[in-house]
Write a protein that holds these residues in place. Structure first.
Motif, PDB file in Angstrom:
ATOM      1  N   ARG A   1       0.866  -1.171   0.000  1.00  0.00           N
ATOM      2  CA  ARG A   1       0.000   0.000   0.000  1.00  0.00           C
ATOM      3  C   ARG A   1       0.904   1.223   0.000  1.00  0.00           C
ATOM      4  N   PRO A   2       0.664   2.208  -0.870  1.00  0.00           N
ATOM      5  CA  PRO A   2       1.576   3.354  -0.913  1.00  0.00           C
ATOM      6  C   PRO A   2       1.743   3.997   0.460  1.00  0.00           C
ATOM      7  N   PRO A   3       2.976   4.166   0.937  1.00  0.00           N
ATOM      8  CA  PRO A   3       3.184   4.861   2.210  1.00  0.00           C
ATOM      9  C   PRO A   3       2.735   6.312   2.104  1.00  0.00           C
ATOM     10  N   LEU A   4       2.109   6.797   3.160  1.00  0.00           N
ATOM     11  CA  LEU A   4       1.701   8.195   3.224  1.00  0.00           C
ATOM     12  C   LEU A   4       2.824   9.035   3.807  1.00  0.00           C
ATOM     13  N   TRP A   5       3.083  10.162   3.176  1.00  0.00           N
ATOM     14  CA  TRP A   5       4.010  11.180   3.673  1.00  0.00           C
ATOM     15  C   TRP A   5       3.226  12.474   3.843  1.00  0.00           C
ATOM     16  N   LEU A   6       3.568  13.252   4.861  1.00  0.00           N
ATOM     17  CA  LEU A   6       3.034  14.600   4.967  1.00  0.00           C
ATOM     18  C   LEU A   6       4.116  15.586   4.572  1.00  0.00           C
ATOM     19  N   LEU A   7       3.726  16.575   3.770  1.00  0.00           N
ATOM     20  CA  LEU A   7       4.644  17.596   3.288  1.00  0.00           C
ATOM     21  C   LEU A   7       4.296  18.916   3.948  1.00  0.00           C
ATOM     22  N   GLY A   8       5.295  19.773   4.106  1.00  0.00           N
ATOM     23  CA  GLY A   8       5.013  21.068   4.693  1.00  0.00           C
ATOM     24  C   GLY A   8       6.128  22.064   4.520  1.00  0.00           C
ATOM     25  N   SER A   9       5.800  23.335   4.782  1.00  0.00           N
ATOM     26  CA  SER A   9       6.790  24.410   4.785  1.00  0.00           C
ATOM     27  C   SER A   9       6.658  25.238   6.060  1.00  0.00           C
ATOM     28  N   SER A  10       5.892  24.698   7.033  1.00  0.00           N
ATOM     29  CA  SER A  10       5.725  25.364   8.325  1.00  0.00           C
ATOM     30  C   SER A  10       5.520  24.283   9.381  1.00  0.00           C
ATOM     31  N   GLY A  11       4.976  24.664  10.525  1.00  0.00           N
ATOM     32  CA  GLY A  11       4.870  23.719  11.619  1.00  0.00           C
ATOM     33  C   GLY A  11       3.643  22.839  11.622  1.00  0.00           C
ATOM     34  N   PHE A  12       2.584  23.213  10.886  1.00  0.00           N
ATOM     35  CA  PHE A  12       1.325  22.470  10.977  1.00  0.00           C
ATOM     36  C   PHE A  12       1.502  21.002  10.600  1.00  0.00           C
ATOM     37  N   SER A  13       2.010  20.748   9.395  1.00  0.00           N
ATOM     38  CA  SER A  13       2.164  19.365   8.945  1.00  0.00           C
ATOM     39  C   SER A  13       3.258  18.648   9.707  1.00  0.00           C
ATOM     40  N   ALA A  14       4.261  19.390  10.191  1.00  0.00           N
ATOM     41  CA  ALA A  14       5.319  18.773  10.986  1.00  0.00           C
ATOM     42  C   ALA A  14       4.731  18.164  12.255  1.00  0.00           C
ATOM     43  N   ARG A  15       3.893  18.922  12.935  1.00  0.00           N
ATOM     44  CA  ARG A  15       3.277  18.423  14.164  1.00  0.00           C
ATOM     45  C   ARG A  15       2.324  17.269  13.872  1.00  0.00           C
ATOM     46  N   LEU A  16       1.531  17.404  12.801  1.00  0.00           N
ATOM     47  CA  LEU A  16       0.571  16.356  12.470  1.00  0.00           C
ATOM     48  C   LEU A  16       1.282  15.072  12.087  1.00  0.00           C
ATOM     49  N   ALA A  17       2.336  15.175  11.277  1.00  0.00           N
ATOM     50  CA  ALA A  17       3.099  13.985  10.894  1.00  0.00           C
ATOM     51  C   ALA A  17       3.693  13.308  12.119  1.00  0.00           C
ATOM     52  N   GLY A  18       4.219  14.094  13.047  1.00  0.00           N
ATOM     53  CA  GLY A  18       4.787  13.519  14.252  1.00  0.00           C
ATOM     54  C   GLY A  18       3.737  12.827  15.100  1.00  0.00           C
ATOM     55  N   THR A  19       2.608  13.471  15.277  1.00  0.00           N
ATOM     56  CA  THR A  19       1.535  12.903  16.094  1.00  0.00           C
ATOM     57  C   THR A  19       1.039  11.583  15.526  1.00  0.00           C
ATOM     58  N   LEU A  20       0.972  11.494  14.190  1.00  0.00           N
ATOM     59  CA  LEU A  20       0.464  10.289  13.535  1.00  0.00           C
ATOM     60  C   LEU A  20       1.555   9.246  13.292  1.00  0.00           C
ATOM     61  N   GLY A  21       2.803   9.585  13.556  1.00  0.00           N
ATOM     62  CA  GLY A  21       3.889   8.642  13.328  1.00  0.00           C
ATOM     63  C   GLY A  21       4.154   8.385  11.862  1.00  0.00           C
ATOM     64  N   LEU A  22       4.035   9.454  11.037  1.00  0.00           N
ATOM     65  CA  LEU A  22       4.253   9.345   9.597  1.00  0.00           C
ATOM     66  C   LEU A  22       5.577   9.997   9.209  1.00  0.00           C
ATOM     67  N   PRO A  23       6.143   9.604   8.078  1.00  0.00           N
ATOM     68  CA  PRO A  23       7.331  10.314   7.581  1.00  0.00           C
ATOM     69  C   PRO A  23       6.960  11.721   7.142  1.00  0.00           C
ATOM     70  N   PHE A  24       7.939  12.623   7.221  1.00  0.00           N
ATOM     71  CA  PHE A  24       7.696  14.039   6.971  1.00  0.00           C
ATOM     72  C   PHE A  24       8.694  14.568   5.959  1.00  0.00           C
ATOM     73  N   ALA A  25       8.205  15.359   5.009  1.00  0.00           N
ATOM     74  CA  ALA A  25       9.055  15.992   3.999  1.00  0.00           C
ATOM     75  C   ALA A  25       8.902  17.502   4.120  1.00  0.00           C
ATOM     76  N   PHE A  26      10.013  18.205   4.310  1.00  0.00           N
ATOM     77  CA  PHE A  26       9.964  19.652   4.485  1.00  0.00           C
ATOM     78  C   PHE A  26      10.541  20.363   3.269  1.00  0.00           C
ATOM     79  N   ALA A  27       9.872  21.446   2.866  1.00  0.00           N
ATOM     80  CA  ALA A  27      10.257  22.196   1.664  1.00  0.00           C
ATOM     81  C   ALA A  27      11.336  23.222   1.990  1.00  0.00           C
TER      82      ALA A  27
END
Length: 376
Positions: free
Chosen positions: A205-231
């Motif tokens: 199943r394709p792994p989900l990544w959260l992308l972001g350029s600020s703190g919103f997706s960083a916090r959400l990715a961390g809370t959900l235990g997902l990989p994070f990509a920062f711009a």
């Protein structure tokens, strides 16, 4: 922590079991990947840009880059990546091993079911090597976003991102609870096929990544235990704070036991510094025009060199170029090494901004050479 500490590659040359963590090759401090904006240069066409994308993807695969992503943009003449799923289907047919993905699909622009169907189809085309990176920005201006979504409630779409993400995840996993309005709706291709009489479905199943350029997706990715990509390539000042927030917010999940963060980096190598500077200035001028409401094709090096910049424009260009790692291969290698030390990134995703596809493709080869990446 280096990629070599994170996993051992399989004998088939593919990535590890989690489909996320890469392996650092050669002398690279972390795995290296590619973000291709599929840019269109002045005097060229979208057809040529798509052909170049396939060429760069093959080069990245041959040189040991871990993954190749494309990003959703709209109403930008110089960027031919409005339809990531369509591009990725094309690239899947031209590659064999490299991971392919979106960096990203802008979730508020689409119904979650549609994305689940598109990436389920991509997974069927390239089993075990598809990534689904998601962003909450529109990837364009407000008017275009409204046209895409058929609504003027743009802020609400971004605010609903966690709910949209949860819905998309349930479609991908086919696990809406009994009584949910969508419990009898299935994303196909997907898990429902394995539970149908006689069904055999891919375990991937394709792994989900959260992308972001600020703190919103960083916090959400961390809370959900997902990989994070920062711009980092367009929000460098926020890189370290966002990565710190991601790591502080991280909770282990079935996906990841520890945080895993990549950063997008503008990087271009050429045989000499002046040649590299001529190329990256084309991207700087293109970005200046975009930021001032005049988007267009990527200008030629000659046009960029002849452009008269006002004092304000020059400040913007200088600031933009200050975040681009460019120069000789050795200089770029040193710049990337320093960036890893400064940010602690687990992976670098390089994007080359230049007028011609050949300059961009050549840059990936030169960087691979500088790190001693093996040819495949």
């Amino acid at each position: 922590m280096s990629g070599e500490d994170q996993q051992t590659p399989g004998t088939d040359g593919k990535t590890g079991d989690d489909g996320i963590r890469g392996t650092a090759l050669g002398t690279a401090p972390v795995p290296l990947s590619v973000l291709d904006l599929v840019t269109v240069g002045a005097g060229s066409t979208a057809t040529a840009a798509v052909r170049t994308a396939a060429d760069i993807a093959r080069t990245a695969e041959r040189r040991g880059y871990h993954r190749y992503w494309v990003a959703e943009h709209h109403s930008m003449p110089g960027v031919a990546s409005s339809s990531p799923a369509v591009l990725l289907a094309h690239l899947a047919a031209h590659t064999e091993r490299i991971r392919l993905g979106s960096g990203g699909v802008m979730l508020p622009n689409h119904a979650p079911l549609v994305i689940a169907e598109q990436f389920g189809t991509l997974e069927a085309m390239a089993p075990g090597r598809v990534d689904l990176g998601l962003g909450r920005a529109p990837g364009t201006d407000g008017a275009t976003a409204a046209a895409l979504r058929r609504t003027d409630r743009l802020n609400e779409g971004a605010d609903e991102f966690p709910q949209q993400l949860a819905e998309l995840t349930r479609f991908l996993d086919d696990d809406f609870p009994d009584g949910h309005p969508y419990a009898r709706i299935h994303a196909v291709p997907g898990p429902i096929q394995s539970t149908s009489p006689g069904g055999v479905q891919s375990p991937h199943r394709p792994p989900l990544w959260l992308l972001g350029s600020s703190g919103f997706s960083a916090r959400l990715a961390g809370t959900l235990g997902l990989p994070f990509a920062f711009a980092h390539h367009f929000s460098a000042a926020n890189t370290v704070p966002a990565l710190d927030l991601y790591r502080a917010s991280f909770r282990p999940s079935e996906v990841l036991a520890e945080p895993y963060a990549l950063i997008g980096v503008s990087a271009l190598a050429a045989e000499d510094e002046q040649q590299a500077l001529r190329q990256v200035r084309t991207g700087a001028l293109a970005m200046l025009r975009l930021r001032t409401g005049r988007p267009g094709l990527v200008p030629t090096p000659e046009e960029a060199a002849a452009h008269h910049f006002s004092a304000v424009e020059q400040d913007f260009v200088d600031g933009w170029l200050g975040n681009v790692v460019h120069g000789t291969p050795d200089a770029v290698r040193q710049g990337l090494d320093d960036l890893v030390k400064r940010t602690g990134a687990d992976e670098l995703m390089l994007t080359a901004n230049a007028h011609t596809g050949e300059a961009r493709r050549r840059s990936y080869d030169l960087i691979a050479d500088a790190y001693g990446l093996p040819q495949h």
